[in-house]
Enzyme design. Structure first.
Site, short mmCIF file in Angstrom:
data_model
loop_
_atom_site.label_atom_id
_atom_site.label_comp_id
_atom_site.label_asym_id
_atom_site.label_seq_id
_atom_site.Cartn_x
_atom_site.Cartn_y
_atom_site.Cartn_z
N LYS A 22 7.63 -10.12 -10.24
CA LYS A 22 6.64 -10.80 -9.01
C LYS A 22 5.87 -9.13 -7.83
O LYS A 22 4.91 -9.62 -7.28
CB LYS A 22 7.61 -11.12 -7.72
CG LYS A 22 6.92 -12.14 -7.23
CD LYS A 22 7.74 -11.81 -5.85
CE LYS A 22 8.29 -11.06 -4.83
NZ LYS A 22 8.05 -11.78 -3.77
N ASN A 23 6.84 -7.85 -7.81
CA ASN A 23 5.72 -7.25 -7.11
C ASN A 23 4.89 -6.37 -7.99
O ASN A 23 4.91 -5.11 -7.00
CB ASN A 23 7.10 -6.33 -6.55
CG ASN A 23 8.13 -7.58 -5.56
OD1 ASN A 23 7.87 -8.12 -5.06
ND2 ASN A 23 9.15 -6.95 -5.16
N ARG A 92 4.00 -11.56 2.02
CA ARG A 92 3.88 -10.45 3.48
C ARG A 92 2.87 -9.81 1.78
O ARG A 92 1.49 -9.27 2.66
CB ARG A 92 4.78 -9.77 3.72
CG ARG A 92 4.26 -8.41 4.00
CD ARG A 92 4.83 -6.61 3.79
NE ARG A 92 5.40 -6.01 4.21
CZ ARG A 92 4.32 -5.53 5.39
NH1 ARG A 92 4.24 -6.23 5.95
NH2 ARG A 92 4.20 -3.82 5.07
N CYS A 116 9.40 -13.08 4.86
CA CYS A 116 11.15 -13.10 3.96
C CYS A 116 10.90 -12.51 6.04
O CYS A 116 10.22 -11.44 6.98
CB CYS A 116 11.77 -12.78 3.65
SG CYS A 116 11.87 -13.12 1.91
N ARG A 121 8.79 -4.46 9.29
CA ARG A 121 7.93 -4.52 8.73
C ARG A 121 5.81 -4.09 9.20
O ARG A 121 5.14 -5.28 8.28
CB ARG A 121 7.79 -5.15 7.09
CG ARG A 121 8.94 -5.19 6.32
CD ARG A 121 8.94 -5.75 5.16
NE ARG A 121 8.98 -7.26 5.12
CZ ARG A 121 8.97 -8.27 4.50
NH1 ARG A 121 9.53 -7.35 3.19
NH2 ARG A 121 8.73 -9.42 4.01
N ASP A 304 16.53 -4.39 -2.61
CA ASP A 304 16.15 -5.87 -3.04
C ASP A 304 17.39 -5.76 -3.49
O ASP A 304 17.84 -7.12 -4.01
CB ASP A 304 15.06 -5.56 -3.97
CG ASP A 304 13.29 -5.78 -3.03
OD1 ASP A 304 13.73 -6.92 -1.55
OD2 ASP A 304 12.65 -6.22 -3.48
N ILE A 326 16.36 0.80 5.00
CA ILE A 326 15.13 -0.27 5.07
C ILE A 326 14.18 -1.21 5.83
O ILE A 326 13.28 -0.51 6.93
CB ILE A 326 14.86 -0.04 4.02
CG1 ILE A 326 15.46 0.88 2.82
CG2 ILE A 326 13.68 -0.42 3.54
CD1 ILE A 326 14.75 2.08 2.50
N ARG A 396 10.86 -17.84 -4.35
CA ARG A 396 9.61 -17.29 -3.99
C ARG A 396 10.15 -16.46 -5.34
O ARG A 396 8.65 -15.06 -5.48
CB ARG A 396 9.55 -16.41 -2.90
CG ARG A 396 8.76 -17.78 -1.56
CD ARG A 396 8.86 -17.10 -0.50
NE ARG A 396 8.70 -15.82 -0.18
CZ ARG A 396 8.46 -14.98 -0.09
NH1 ARG A 396 9.48 -14.79 0.71
NH2 ARG A 396 7.87 -13.71 0.14
#
Length: 417
Positions: A22-23, A92, A116, A121, A304, A326, A396
């Protein structure tokens, strides 16, 4: 909102195929904006965020079609430079259209991003970099308004590595005049995959995957024909599932080299890894051993994977210290794990996890994407039935999760409401 009913305590066994990342998919989809024509991107997962990005691109005037893991994006008739609040608020990654729109059209109006609720961020590093490249930046009514006749090269240092910041500026610099240098850039595999996609379009990029990236701007790029990398976080999630169920899971189509830090910790916890053709076989112990982790930018332990690892450590022998560096709000899954019997205390950015003999099924609620994955991990290892609500978070980022679990022998059922 859908719910997932999970009956735990079953040893999972079999093969699972990993979906595209996904990223990686989301920034590569926005990269299509940099060229005029029809782009084809393969191994795109069927996810809510992917469809949201498709709607955002369509809102800009692009043609968008998704079918069987492939998306076709036609950017010939892009005639809008606005990413509206209604689309951006849920994801985002929508901010990734900022650099491409500015580079191609000379202007962009993008709502400040949502997603999220795991921390602030901010996108200040994106805006700082674009200003150095000659853009005029204004903030008005919750929108970023950026304009530039043509971006120009700059030397940009990130105070902290930022994945989306690195991606946004790398895309913008691909059409800028001159050679841009990004220092302290993010090194994640998804950043490298975007760079490889841009290179396939004709971009000139050196150093992706390292802390210094050089981008020599070109006058134009050609449309994409590209297949994205497998999802390393989905891969790592199934590794923790093997660990908590004492399972024997062969994970196919993955890239274990993208998970060196998590695999090292999982091996220390007692999991056994065997390289097999096309993937890796993971065998879980009767009970894992406790291990400490500290989240760090890549190649460190990924934030993650923190929630899933914590779920595994909740039944480990001994006490684990898990430090989150993070995101400041990334322990929201702790309260739900406690409902299942986990012994976890939090002080600042540190969680102390005292392993218990077993978890018990309970009604729980997902609070974000990775929290939802951690609750599934915990539920699969728990005694009895767990009902996980607010399942839209899972959708998601995980493609057809319950079907994949069923193939491994899990007893799961989605209840639609």
């Amino acid at each position: 909102m859908d719910k997932l009913i999970v009956r735990g305590g079953i040893r999972l066994k079999g093969e699972v195929d990993i979906s595209g990342a996904k990223n990686a998919a989301l920034p590569i989809m926005t990269a299509s904006v940099l060229a005029s024509g029809e782009s084809t991107i393969s191994r795109i997962p069927d996810l809510k965020d992917v469809m949201t990005m498709g709607r955002l691109l369509a809102n800009l005037g692009a043609g968008f079609h998704y079918e069987s893991g492939k998306t076709i994006i036609n950017t010939e008739k892009i005639d809008s430079f606005e990413a509206p609040y209604d689309l951006v608020k849920t994801m985002r990654a929508s901010v990734l259209v900022l650099g491409p729109l500015l580079a191609r059209l000379g202007k962009a109006r993008v709502s400040l991003p949502g997603g999220c609720a795991i921390g602030a961020r901010p996108i200040n590093l994106h805006l700082m970099g674009l200003e150095k490249m000659g853009a005029k930046i204004e903030l008005e009514s919750g929108y970023v308004i950026a304009t530039a006749e043509r971006l120009r090269a700059a030397s940009i240092y990130f105070d902290i590595p930022t994945v989306t910041g690195t991606e946004n500026l790398m895309m913008a610099a691909s059409l800028a005049k001159g050679t841009t240098v990004l220092e302290n850039a993010a090194r994640e595999p998804e950043v490298t995959d975007l760079a490889n996609a841009l290179i396939s379009m004709g971009a000139k990029i050196k150093g992706a995957g390292e802390s210094v990236i050089e981008i020599e701007g070109v006058d134009e790029l050609k449309p994409l024909d590209y297949s994205i990398i497998p999802d390393r976080i989905e891969t790592g999630t199934f590794m923790t599932i093997a660990g908590i169920t004492g399972g024997d899971i062969t994970i196919k189509g993955c890239r274990p080299e993208h998970l060196d830090a998590p695999i090292m910790k999982l091996k220390e916890a007692g999991l056994i890894f065997e390289n097999v053709h096309g993937g890796v076989r993971v065998l879980g112990p009767s009970r894992p051993g406790a291990r400490d982790v500290k989240t760090m930018p890549y190649p460190g332990f990924p934030t993650d994977m923190q929630a899933q690892f914590m779920a595994l450590m909740s039944i480990a022998q001994g006490t684990s210290i898990i430090s989150e560096t993070i995101f400041e709000n990334r322990f929201m899954h702790v309260a739900e794990l406690r409902r299942m019997g986990a012994d976890i205390t939090i002080e600042g950015g540190t969680a102390t996890v005292k392993g218990v003999q077993e978890l018990k099924g309970a009604p729980v609620m997902a609070t974000d994407l990775r929290a939802s994955a951690s609750l599934i991990v915990a539920a699969l290892g728990a005694e009895g039935e767990t009902v996980i609500s607010r399942l839209y978070h899972l959708d998601r980022g995980y493609e057809h999760m319950e079907e994949k679990l069923k193939k491994l022998g899990a007893v799961v059922e989605r209840i639609k409401e």
